[in-house]
Design an enzyme around this catalytic site. Structure first.
Site, PDB file in Angstrom:
ATOM      1  N   TYR A 153       0.843  -1.206   0.000  1.00 46.39           N
ATOM      2  CA  TYR A 153       0.000   0.000   0.000  1.00 46.39           C
ATOM      3  C   TYR A 153       0.880   1.260   0.000  1.00 46.39           C
ATOM      4  O   TYR A 153       0.670   2.182  -0.797  1.00 46.39           O
ATOM      5  CB  TYR A 153      -0.905  -0.028   1.233  1.00 46.39           C
ATOM      6  N   ILE A 185      -7.808   8.606   9.172  1.00 48.57           N
ATOM      7  CA  ILE A 185      -9.162   9.119   9.000  1.00 48.57           C
ATOM      8  C   ILE A 185     -10.125   7.985   9.355  1.00 48.57           C
ATOM      9  O   ILE A 185      -9.951   6.852   8.880  1.00 48.57           O
ATOM     10  CB  ILE A 185      -9.392   9.565   7.532  1.00 48.57           C
TER      11      ILE A 185
HETATM   12  P1  NAP Z   1     -13.135   3.371   2.001  1.00 45.36           P
HETATM   13  O1  NAP Z   1     -14.111   3.933   2.945  1.00 45.36           O
HETATM   14  O2  NAP Z   1     -12.765   1.929   2.055  1.00 45.36           O
HETATM   15  O3  NAP Z   1     -13.604   3.735   0.520  1.00 45.36           O
HETATM   16  C1  NAP Z   1     -12.894   3.267  -0.592  1.00 45.36           C
HETATM   17  C2  NAP Z   1     -13.889   2.975  -1.691  1.00 45.36           C
HETATM   18  O4  NAP Z   1     -13.168   2.483  -2.840  1.00 45.36           O
HETATM   19  C3  NAP Z   1     -14.900   1.888  -1.280  1.00 45.36           C
HETATM   20  O5  NAP Z   1     -16.207   2.289  -1.622  1.00 45.36           O
HETATM   21  C4  NAP Z   1     -14.445   0.697  -2.114  1.00 45.36           C
HETATM   22  O6  NAP Z   1     -15.501  -0.169  -2.475  1.00 45.36           O
HETATM   23  C5  NAP Z   1     -13.911   1.388  -3.354  1.00 45.36           C
HETATM   24  N1  NAP Z   1     -13.076   0.496  -4.137  1.00 45.36           N
HETATM   25  C6  NAP Z   1     -12.208  -0.460  -3.719  1.00 45.36           C
HETATM   26  N2  NAP Z   1     -11.679  -1.104  -4.765  1.00 45.36           N
HETATM   27  C7  NAP Z   1     -12.213  -0.548  -5.877  1.00 45.36           C
HETATM   28  C8  NAP Z   1     -12.065  -0.801  -7.257  1.00 45.36           C
HETATM   29  N3  NAP Z   1     -11.258  -1.776  -7.732  1.00 45.36           N
HETATM   30  N4  NAP Z   1     -12.793  -0.064  -8.144  1.00 45.36           N
HETATM   31  C9  NAP Z   1     -13.624   0.909  -7.695  1.00 45.36           C
HETATM   32  N5  NAP Z   1     -13.818   1.188  -6.385  1.00 45.36           N
HETATM   33  C10 NAP Z   1     -13.115   0.463  -5.496  1.00 45.36           C
HETATM   34  O7  NAP Z   1     -11.728   4.153   2.107  1.00 45.36           O
HETATM   35  P2  NAP Z   1     -11.439   5.700   2.411  1.00 45.36           P
HETATM   36  O8  NAP Z   1     -10.912   5.791   3.770  1.00 45.36           O
HETATM   37  O9  NAP Z   1     -12.580   6.538   1.987  1.00 45.36           O
HETATM   38  O10 NAP Z   1     -10.199   5.919   1.417  1.00 45.36           O
HETATM   39  C11 NAP Z   1     -10.320   6.701   0.227  1.00 45.36           C
HETATM   40  C12 NAP Z   1      -8.911   6.950  -0.311  1.00 45.36           C
HETATM   41  O11 NAP Z   1      -8.150   7.649   0.670  1.00 45.36           O
HETATM   42  C13 NAP Z   1      -8.142   5.677  -0.636  1.00 45.36           C
HETATM   43  O12 NAP Z   1      -7.365   5.879  -1.785  1.00 45.36           O
HETATM   44  C14 NAP Z   1      -7.234   5.520   0.560  1.00 45.36           C
HETATM   45  O13 NAP Z   1      -6.072   4.792   0.255  1.00 45.36           O
HETATM   46  C15 NAP Z   1      -6.953   6.964   0.900  1.00 45.36           C
HETATM   47  N6  NAP Z   1      -6.521   7.153   2.292  1.00 45.36           N
HETATM   48  C16 NAP Z   1      -7.362   6.888   3.324  1.00 45.36           C
HETATM   49  C17 NAP Z   1      -6.906   7.069   4.626  1.00 45.36           C
HETATM   50  C18 NAP Z   1      -7.765   6.797   5.836  1.00 45.36           C
HETATM   51  O14 NAP Z   1      -7.252   6.948   6.960  1.00 45.36           O
HETATM   52  N7  NAP Z   1      -9.030   6.423   5.697  1.00 45.36           N
HETATM   53  C19 NAP Z   1      -5.604   7.510   4.865  1.00 45.36           C
HETATM   54  C20 NAP Z   1      -4.786   7.766   3.782  1.00 45.36           C
HETATM   55  C21 NAP Z   1      -5.252   7.589   2.498  1.00 45.36           C
HETATM   56  P3  NAP Z   1     -15.867  -1.422  -1.518  1.00 45.36           P
HETATM   57  O15 NAP Z   1     -16.179  -0.854  -0.168  1.00 45.36           O
HETATM   58  O16 NAP Z   1     -17.019  -2.048  -2.207  1.00 45.36           O
HETATM   59  O17 NAP Z   1     -14.635  -2.292  -1.495  1.00 45.36           O
END
Ligand code: NAP
Length: 245
Positions: A153, A185
């Site tokens: 990751y 987050i």
């Molecule tokens: P999240 O709540 O898990 O949302 C991610 C979304 O992406 C989910 O709806 C997931 O669908 C979807 N997804 C996964 N694989 C996919 C694919 N192959 N095609 C299309 N959609 C797909 O995560 P989040 O926390 O909102 O994260 C959003 C972004 O921020 C990500 O890039 C993550 O790496 C980044 N980020 C998050 C954090 C944090 O602390 N949360 C920190 C740093 C960076 P499903 O649920 O159906 O799998």
């Protein structure tokens, strides 16, 4: 101060977490939206919430690791709305695995979604983005300082940062390209991490709390807006001080 009236934003990962918060915020400020996520049924619920009249939101299931599907979705969205102004790419996965336990398949899957998907979505959107538009990609604290049991990751997000800077050079001056690097987050992505190491993570976060998806959406909206009109190639840290460069 921020208005997206007359603007169209394509948002991936819009069914959950940060992508959903960005969709809500940009819709509240007037944007029309093309929403994409793996789970099409969930997205239809989001579309009904944001656009009861059914005129302002297009919602489509999409696997961002499928390049032809990315091309089809961006072309359909651009045809439907007459063009795109913003791409906000939030889809991503965060599997936990030590390097020694990571199979070739698991490594490939992570890169296919987080890195290849970023390339596919940007390449697909680019021909449809109107001058003055912008791209916002998602990187991570993990790219800055490493992440135990998340090496794949962290590597993917480091590459997204380099990609952001390079695409910013390619798309200037018409389109700005930036990334947000969130800290911890509270979304479904981090629920296991917070469950296992929450106290330790809070201790090392100067603001003494986890961020909200809405706070990352605020940074995304800022980067898309004219308030950030001279910002491109930037990786914006939104992390409560857990990493200060
Ligand atoms: P999240 O709540 O898990 O949302 C991610 C979304 O992406 C989910 O709806 C997931 O669908 C979807 N997804 C996964 N694989 C996919 C694919 N192959 N095609 C299309 N959609 C797909 O995560 P989040 O926390 O909102 O994260 C959003 C972004 O921020 C990500 O890039 C993550 O790496 C980044 N980020 C998050 C954090 C944090 O602390 N949360 C920190 C740093 C960076 P499903 O649920 O159906 O799998």
């Amino acid at each position: 101060m921020i208005s997206f009236e007359g603007k169209v934003a394509a948002i991936t990962g819009a069914g959950n977490g940060i992508g959903l918060a960005a969709a809500r915020l940009m819709a509240a400020h007037g944007a029309r939206l093309a929403l994409a996520d793996l789970d099409g049924a969930r997205l239809q619920e989001v579309a009904a919430e944001l656009d009861p009249g059914g005129q302002r939101v297009l919602a489509r299931a999409l696997d961002v690791a499928d390049p032809a599907a990315c091309d089809r979705l961006m072309a359909e969205a651009a045809a439907h709305f007459g063009g795109l102004d913003h791409l906000v790419h939030c889809a991503g996965i965060y599997p936990e695995k030590l390097v020694k336990d990571t199979s070739d398949e698991a490594w490939r899957k992570l890169m296919a979604v987080n890195l290849d998907g970023t390339f596919y979505v940007c390449r697909a959107a680019q021909p449809h983005l109107r001058d003055g538009g912008s791209v916002v990609l998602m990187t991570s604290l993990a790219a800055q300082r490493g992440s135990y049991a998340h090496a794949a990751y962290a590597a993917s997000k480091g590459a997204v940062q380099s990609f952001t800077r390079s695409l910013a050079l390619e798309l200037a001056p018409a389109i700005r390209v930036n990334a947000v690097a969130p800290g911890i987050i509270a979304t479904s992505m981090t629920s296991d991490l917070i469950g296992q190491k929450g106290a330790q993570l809070l201790e090392s976060t100067p603001l003494r709390r986890f961020g909200t998806a809405g706070e990352i959406a605020g940074a995304i909206a800022f980067l898309c807006s004219p308030l950030a009109g001279f910002v491109t190639g930037e990786v914006m840290q939104v992390n409560g001080g857990i990493y200060i460069a």
